[in-house]
Design a protein around this motif. Structure first.
Motif, PDB file in Angstrom:
ATOM      1  N   GLU A  52      40.111  34.893 -52.476  1.00 30.43           N
ATOM      2  CA  GLU A  52      41.408  35.685 -51.289  1.00 30.43           C
ATOM      3  C   GLU A  52      40.338  36.361 -50.944  1.00 30.43           C
ATOM      4  N   PRO A  81      50.785  30.273 -54.761  1.00 25.95           N
ATOM      5  CA  PRO A  81      51.824  29.330 -53.957  1.00 25.95           C
ATOM      6  C   PRO A  81      53.211  29.517 -55.338  1.00 25.95           C
ATOM      7  N   VAL A  96      49.034  24.629 -60.456  1.00 29.05           N
ATOM      8  CA  VAL A  96      47.298  26.068 -60.761  1.00 29.05           C
ATOM      9  C   VAL A  96      47.003  26.541 -62.293  1.00 29.05           C
ATOM     10  N   TYR A 111      38.723  25.174 -51.965  1.00 30.27           N
ATOM     11  CA  TYR A 111      39.482  26.490 -51.973  1.00 30.27           C
ATOM     12  C   TYR A 111      38.224  28.047 -52.770  1.00 30.27           C
TER      13      TYR A 111
HETATM   14  C1  0RA Z   1      45.609  28.321 -54.561  1.00 29.88           C
HETATM   15  C2  0RA Z   1      46.737  28.816 -53.210  1.00 29.88           C
HETATM   16  C3  0RA Z   1      46.417  30.059 -52.983  1.00 29.88           C
HETATM   17  C4  0RA Z   1      46.115  30.819 -53.292  1.00 29.88           C
HETATM   18  C5  0RA Z   1      46.045  30.667 -54.469  1.00 29.88           C
HETATM   19  C6  0RA Z   1      45.801  30.000 -55.499  1.00 29.88           C
HETATM   20  C7  0RA Z   1      45.442  31.878 -55.915  1.00 29.88           C
HETATM   21  C8  0RA Z   1      44.899  31.864 -56.866  1.00 29.88           C
HETATM   22  C9  0RA Z   1      44.448  33.227 -57.807  1.00 29.88           C
HETATM   23  C10 0RA Z   1      44.825  34.015 -58.558  1.00 29.88           C
HETATM   24  C11 0RA Z   1      44.382  35.113 -58.673  1.00 29.88           C
HETATM   25  N1  0RA Z   1      44.994  35.853 -58.041  1.00 29.88           N
HETATM   26  C12 0RA Z   1      45.121  34.555 -56.729  1.00 29.88           C
HETATM   27  N2  0RA Z   1      45.400  34.886 -55.217  1.00 29.88           N
HETATM   28  C13 0RA Z   1      45.182  33.116 -54.286  1.00 29.88           C
HETATM   29  C14 0RA Z   1      46.156  29.657 -51.273  1.00 29.88           C
HETATM   30  C15 0RA Z   1      47.541  30.121 -50.655  1.00 29.88           C
HETATM   31  C16 0RA Z   1      48.067  30.213 -49.722  1.00 29.88           C
HETATM   32  O1  0RA Z   1      47.993  29.326 -48.501  1.00 29.88           O
HETATM   33  O2  0RA Z   1      48.841  31.120 -48.853  1.00 29.88           O
END
Ligand code: 0RA
Length: 307
Positions: A52, A81, A96, A111
């Motif tokens: 992130e 999400p 997820v 990702y």
């Molecule tokens: C899948 C998609 C998106 C963010 C995340 C997973 C995500 C997973 C984790 C696990 C720990 N912290 C996290 N932060 C994000 C994308 C989200 C979007 O497009 O708004």
């Protein structure tokens, strides 16, 4: 039974089968059942938060060891999400955290930048945890979900309101899996946190071990990233120039089926000794045996045409 609950039940079944595989063969998914694997789980969850950061959405990560032996990782990223996926009928966060090979929008594909050697992420950690809780803050709401040994125990629900966004994961490693030890060693964790902070300049990581009396959060933050790392490595030596030499290059390579982004960062500082100390990383993973990146660097450094 409605069509929606049918697809839901079907996906739930394959989900359980998937995570059962992780519990049966932890070696394949988390690299074993020993102390190293125990700590590797923390890295797997952390990697998502670091991703992130790399995607430009997170600059604080908070790691806390609790008195009951559980550990939590909080980030201020976009938050996993929570919208419901059409095919499975499951919210993104459940997909997820429970579906092994979920490709596509919320799967592994496209990702991950940083990455554990196993690259399987938080869902495997969920599978090998006695319990696992997630709190996602997104769109003004706090969402919550609970699992036990990878199984959904509390479906996604809204538990409050909050500004901002982020993900807060807490889990307790399962002693049925980690037979050797389930005790986190703060020094193993802080070594990784320091390394991640060096490798990701501008990312602030804090750590607290609530089992200890001090109650102080340790902070890892390096504005100048690997440049500070190199300076620190040379602290006990005699550098022959004060400022490390830094360069970076970004390029992309087209392979048969995809485009690969390559970003290279090199920082070096000479000291008065005859020995070198070289540390290589790829996608934030240390490569103790080097690799093509090191071979390329060495040949460029010693070739006459490059001078
Ligand atoms: C899948 C998609 C998106 C963010 C995340 C997973 C995500 C997973 C984790 C696990 C720990 N912290 C996290 N932060 C994000 C994308 C989200 C979007 O497009 O708004």
């Amino acid at each position: 039974m409605s069509a929606e609950s049918q697809t839901y039940d079907a996906s739930k079944l394959s989900q359980l089968k998937g995570l059962e595989a992780v519990r049966k063969k932890p070696g394949m998914y988390i690299g074993g059942t020993d102390e190293r694997a125990l700590h590797h789980c923390v890295s797997e969850v952390l990697d998502n938060s670091v991703d992130e950061h790399l995607a430009g959405h997170c600059d604080h990560i908070e790691v806390t060891i609790h008195v009951d032996g559980s550990i939590s990782i909080r980030d201020d990223g976009r938050g996993i999400p929570v919208d419901v996926n059409q095919d499975s009928g499951l919210p993104g966060v459940e997909l997820v955290l429970t579906t092994l090979h979920s490709g596509g929008k919320y799967g592994q594909g496209g990702y991950k930048f940083s990455g554990g050697t196993h690259g399987v992420g938080a869902k495997c950690v969920n599978a090998v945890s006695e319990w696992f809780e997630v709190e996602v803050t997104r769109d003004g709401q706090v969402h919550h979900m609970e699992f036990e040994r990878g199984k959904t125990m509390k479906k996604l629900e809204v538990i409050g309101k909050a500004k901002g966004s982020g993900t807060f994961i807490t889990f307790k490693p399962d002693p049925e899996i980690f037979r050797e030890t389930v005790e986190y060693k703060p020094e193993i964790i802080t070594q990784r946190l320091r390394e991640l902070a060096f490798l990701n300049s501008g990312l602030e990581i804090t750590f607290l071990d609530e089992r200890k009396a001090s109650g102080e959060r340790e902070k890892f933050f390096y504005k100048d990233g690997i440049e500070e790392f190199v300076k620190q490595l040379n602290k006990s030596k005699t550098p022959i120039h004060p400022k490390p030499i830094s360069f970076r290059k970004e390029s992309s390579v087209e392979t048969a089926d995809k485009k690969v982004e390559i970003h290279v960062d090199v920082v070096l500082q000479y000291n008065d000794s005859y020995n070198d100390q070289v540390l290589c990383y790829t996608n934030t993973i240390h490569n103790p045996d080097g690799g093509a990146h090191l071979t390329g660097f060495r040949s460029a450094m010693t070739s006459r045409t490059s001078c």
